[in-house]
Design a protein around this motif. Structure first.
Motif, PDB file in Angstrom:
ATOM      1  N   UNK A  20       0.790  -1.233   0.000  1.00 45.84           N
ATOM      2  CA  UNK A  20       0.000   0.000   0.000  1.00 45.84           C
ATOM      3  C   UNK A  20       0.820   1.281   0.000  1.00 45.84           C
ATOM      4  N   UNK A  21       2.073   1.228   0.315  1.00 41.51           N
ATOM      5  CA  UNK A  21       2.987   2.373   0.312  1.00 41.51           C
ATOM      6  C   UNK A  21       2.587   3.504   1.259  1.00 41.51           C
ATOM      7  N   UNK A  22       1.814   3.193   2.267  1.00 43.11           N
ATOM      8  CA  UNK A  22       1.530   4.146   3.327  1.00 43.11           C
ATOM      9  C   UNK A  22       0.450   5.172   3.034  1.00 43.11           C
ATOM     10  N   UNK A  23       0.172   5.955   4.052  1.00 45.70           N
ATOM     11  CA  UNK A  23      -0.928   6.913   4.016  1.00 45.70           C
ATOM     12  C   UNK A  23      -0.723   7.992   2.961  1.00 45.70           C
ATOM     13  N   UNK A  24       0.497   8.487   2.812  1.00 43.26           N
ATOM     14  CA  UNK A  24       0.722   9.559   1.837  1.00 43.26           C
ATOM     15  C   UNK A  24       0.380   9.105   0.423  1.00 43.26           C
TER      16      UNK A  24
END
Length: 74
Positions: free
Chosen positions: A55-59
């Motif tokens: 998902x590569x994180x919130x950003x």
């Protein structure tokens, strides 16, 4: 997402909002007094806790969500 937004068979913004309604109703029922912003914030915290390679994180998720949202607006 731009292709989807241009496709007349794609769901309308109102239909897509209804897709999210059950998640919002469950969250709001479990946490009285919250706002949709609280749900979005908690989802971003969840995104940060998921495997980065997936998902590569919130950003990254927030960037994609903004692109999708603006592409799907009427």
């Amino acid at each position: 997402m731009d292709d989807i937004a241009q496709d007349p068979s794609s769901p309308s913004a109102a239909q897509m909002a209804e897709y999210a309604r059950p998640a919002w109703e469950l969250y709001a029922a479990a946490h009285p007094g919250v706002t949709i912003a609280d749900l979005i914030s908690d989802l971003l915290h969840l995104a940060d806790s998921l495997p980065e390679e997936q998902y590569r994180g919130a950003d990254a998720i927030l960037d994609r969500a903004r692109r999708d949202y603006f592409a799907e607006r009427p």
